[in-house]
Structures are given as structure tokens and as C-alpha cells.
Design an enzyme around this catalytic site. Sequence first.
Site, PDB file in Angstrom:
ATOM      1  N   THR A 440      -9.832  33.710  50.759  1.00  0.00           N
ATOM      2  CA  THR A 440      -8.417  34.076  50.814  1.00  0.00           C
ATOM      3  C   THR A 440      -8.201  35.325  51.652  1.00  0.00           C
ATOM      4  OG1 THR A 440      -6.548  34.839  49.456  1.00  0.00           O
ATOM      5  CG2 THR A 440      -8.747  35.333  48.647  1.00  0.00           C
ATOM      6  N   TYR A 483      -7.779  38.823  41.134  1.00  0.00           N
ATOM      7  CA  TYR A 483      -7.953  37.645  41.980  1.00  0.00           C
ATOM      8  C   TYR A 483      -8.644  38.014  43.290  1.00  0.00           C
ATOM      9  CZ  TYR A 483      -6.729  33.898  45.241  1.00  0.00           C
ATOM     10  OH  TYR A 483      -6.778  32.911  46.191  1.00  0.00           O
TER      11      TYR A 483
END
Length: 664
Positions: A440, A483
Site C-alpha cells: 500500500t 494498518y
Amino acid sequence: MSADFGFVEWFRPGEYDRVEALMPALVASGARHLRTHVSWAEYHAPGGQEWFDWLLPRLARDLDVLPCVHYTPPSLSRTGRSSGAPKVLKDYADFIDMALTRHGQHFTHVELWNEPNNLLDWDWREDPDFDLFCEMVGGAAHWVQHRGWKAVLGGAAPFDPYWLNLMGERSVLGVVDAVGFHGFPGTWDSEAASWRGWDMHLGEMRRILDRHNPDAHIWITETGYSTWRRDEIEQARRFVRSLQAPADRVYWYAWADLPADVAVQEGLWFDPRHYHMGAVAAGGQPKLLGRLLTEGGVGRLQELTQLASPTVARAQDSVLITGGAGFVGANLADALMRDGARVTVLDNLSRAGVERNLRWLADRHGDRLHAVPADLRDQPSVAEVVAGASAVFHLAAQTAVTTSLTAPMDDFEVNARGTLNVLEAVRATGRRVPMVFASTNKVYGALSDLTVTDSGDRCGPTDNALSAHGVAEDRPLDFCTPYGCSKGVADQYVLDYAKSYAIPAAVLRMSCIYGPRQFGTEDQGWVAHFLIRALEGRPITVFGTGRQVRDVLHVSDAVAAYRALMGDINGLSGRAFNLGGGPANAVSLREVLDHIKGITGTAPRVAYQDWRQGDQPWFVADTRALQAATGWQPRMGWKDGLADLAAWLARDRGLPLSRERRSA
């Protein structure tokens, strides 16, 4: 398959809020029945009568209630414990008589005791021949029938046919209308030892009942499956199988996991399996069983469990896609199978809608698809699937920043530990199994060092070079939010395993991917979420000013990038690449909303709230390194891509695409 099912929930005195929280969910699950305990001991404790005066009518307002009456008040017990027989056996029947008078309008059946061959429930050491039990329960059952209610004999655990036959010889079976059965295959009952299957055990039970009371019904009053190994699909399978058993009614234990601070009979956290028996987590988060029951009922469960085979393909030519029922994974799997590949999809099916993607893949590709419902945290299952893979696309993840902030341990276990499980499984094959990992752009952090200014409906960096090309791979990593940390750890582990163990592996650090088969939510998949809300005429919440910019990439281009990288994995192993739409597809949230107005003919209703933690005001990926290494480049512009997604969502949901069609 029987649809006559219910759940077991033991409520403790004072749990008013827990009862109110669980009841709407139980009703929404399609359950018709609820089995709960009425503790004789608790009833006589301070506040006990008031508690049950409230509890039983509250439960009966929504469901058919089966009260299980057990636990002797210690002051009345021969042993001084609640598992002991009462000194005066008739006291039990007298208590039942009082309960019928005071509460009987709220139920039709009464269950007499629970697991009488379990020392924690009935101390049979003081009653080895069950003489006391038979006299106590037989007398209570006779009185229940006399007063016009129906008696249910509490089930033994484990099932003991000799004990049940003894109940018949002692005439107890003759005065009950149903007999309970407790069985927990795969959790408490070892299938390699004592468990011989529902048909075998219930068939034996039926033969005993036919000798003593042919009219008696068989009720499975407790069965369940613990998800302590994260195998939620197996819990769903066990639920379906229990409904297929030759029983007149099934009670599943339980709807909700036991709260972590509540002790079981043996003690607090005596066995972790006790704390994972629910169809939903203790905090109400649905597991697969709870979600599918609520969304589609038993039929949806049955369809999914038939689709998701528990067997594991060992074909060496199968491409493994973890998270393959998700949005990007399903599109990637479809593309590979269209070109003739065999694909194994490993997915825990936890995200709403992904089972529809799995069905779509199965309908399109038949036996080219092999579905393995498993969780990344289930290391043995991961190892077994990877052992037969020719290549691995590792896409499975916990994908929402917001979820990571509320459940950071779970986020770490899935993203970091789960990736390590995949890497170790690849290493254990002894083969050079190539792997591409979906990372990501959050590994670059919040980009708080950038100077960003607003201009009209968008913002941008004051650095002209950055504005022209975007964030490149040489930007220092700056993990932010749980995250970002968990994905960043996984990102670095993949790159290190390429170096330390010569595994052909590379990383794609993704920006915002969108397109067909995306079931976006407010927490993840914002482009699809905006379109879904607009098509349904529902308001959209924007966190921040709406001027934040993302480079969006259509899923068809993302799939092409994954395939291009895998196609030259040996030459590109150990490298990380940015994957996004780049400057040509950099767009603000406000600009997307404005374009949605052009697609639907109606301006979306938008409300603005404060920024969310870890949100980047601007991110555009510099994808020149990926383009130079593979020749890949995005082909679909964001406006055409948005129209493509809108058309798919409208077809998928049966909604008109534009205002004119709505009014037609």
C-alpha cells in the site's frame, strides 16, 4: 434441511444491556428459538427473582424460549455445591411448579437439568446409579405434564446411550416430550475417537426412544464449533450439517462469543475454545456464520458451503491468489482463467459481498477454479494450499485504516503474521515459487512534511517535481497507523525473503484501485462507495475538505500490472514498485463527486466531517519505475473508468443509472 433452529445464550444476572444488544441480531439471523438457563441457585440469590421476572418476558417477546432449569442452591444441596442433588428431591419439582405459575406464559417447554453426566453440572459421584437424578427429574417431568407444559430431558455430554437407556428403564423417558442431545464435532468431540456422525448417534438415540417413548422428539439442544483457529468457514459448514441431522430442532451454541472477562465453569480462560463459539464476536462483529445468516439466511449458507470445497488441490500448475474472492483478486483470477490458467482462491470470505464474487468466478470458469475458504492466520491451512502452487499472488489483507485503529492486534495478525505464514509456506516447498505482494502507499506515511496548498476543488504540493511525477519508491518509508505498520512490515518481509532465501518475490505498493466487483464501504473502496450511495440516493460523508487528491487506477490496469510483474519476476525479484493511476489520473474527492453528478444526473448529498487519523491530504504515485521495468502503463482514464464502474453497479443492484431513468 430443517429451518427450525435457534441459539443458546446463557445470560447472567444484571446483563440487561447485553440482552438488549443481542436480541435484534438474533431475530435478524432467522432463528425462531432461544435456549437459556434459569439457574435455581441464582433465582434464590439476592435480586435473582427480579432478574428472571425481567429476562423471560423480554426474551419471549421476540423468540420461542426454552428455559433450562438447573443448579441446586448450595444451601439446599447435599454436597453444598450447585452440582449436588437437593437434600429434598421434591424441592426441584416445587421450584419448577413455582416457575410455571410465575413465568409459564412465556414458554411451552421446560428443559430439566443440563448435561447430567458432566460432573460440573451433576455430581454423579454422589449418585453413581442416577437414582437421585431419576427420582428428582422424573417427578418434575410428571408435574410439568400434569400442569399442561412439555418437559425436555437435558442432554448428556458426551452422548451416552447406556445412560439414555437407563433413563428409559427408570421411566423418565416416558414422561418427557423431547430429549436433548449435545454434540460438538470438531471442537469437544474428537472425530478421530468418539464422534461417529449425526446419523449414527441420533439413529442410536432414536432406537432407544422407540423402545421407551416412540412419540418423544429429538432436539439437538447444544451443538457448535469454536473458531479459535480462525476457520470461520468450517463453523458455517458445521452449522449447515447440524441442520441436516435427523433431529426435530437444533440449538446452536452460541450467537455471540463469550466476553473475555467472563469465566467458564472450569475457570477464566481455562480453554481458549470456550471463547470463540459464537456466530459473532463478543463485541458484535459478525463472523462468516452470523453475517451470512443475517444477509441471506440458511439458503445463502448452504450455497456458500457447497461452493467452497474443503479439499485442497495439489496441482502444481495452479496459481494461488490469496484474497482471491476480493475485488482485485476476483478480477485477477478471472483474467488468468480466461487465458487458460487453473486458479486456487484462498479467502476467508469475511468481507461482505465476496461470496458473490466467488459464485461469479465459479459460474464463469467451472473446474478451473478451486476455492479454499481459509484464513491467513491458519498456518497449517496456508501451508497446505501453498504446497501445490506454481505461483502466488498475495492479496489477502485487513484493508481498512479505521479497523486497524480499533483492532490493532487483529490487523497485525492478518497483515504481518499472515504474510509471514505465506512466506514460510513458500519457503517450505523447497521450490522457487514466485510471489507478488499487494502492499500500500500507506507505507510512505501521512506525507506530513509536504507543503500542500488548495486550488479550487483540489489540493497539490508546492514542489513542482513532485506535482509532475508523484511520490517515487525512493521516498523514505514512514509507517503510520497500525494498518500502515502491519502492511509495511509485510512489505519489508517480502523483500527480505527475496534476498535471504532467494524466493522470487516483488511488491506493488497500491494507490486507490476501483472498478467492477468492488463492494466499497465508507472505510475502504471510497470510489465505489460514493457511487453506490449516489445511485441509491443516500447521503455521502466526506472526511476532510474533499480537496484531498488520489491517483485512481481502474482494476483492469491493476490486473495488467500484477501479470506484467509476475511475468518477469526472476528479473525483478527483491524490488518494490508503486502502482496507481499516476498524475494523469490524479483527482480530488470533490471532482469525483462532481463527475458522479454528471453520470447520475443528480448531485449527491454530501456532508463533511473532520479528517480521519492517518489520512493523506495528497498522494499520487510515481509509476515510472514500473513502466520502465515491465512496459506497463495505465490505459483507462478516470472518467471512463468511473462510468464503467457506475454502469456495473447499476446492473448489479438493479438500479437506474440516471435521473431520467429513475423518473421514467
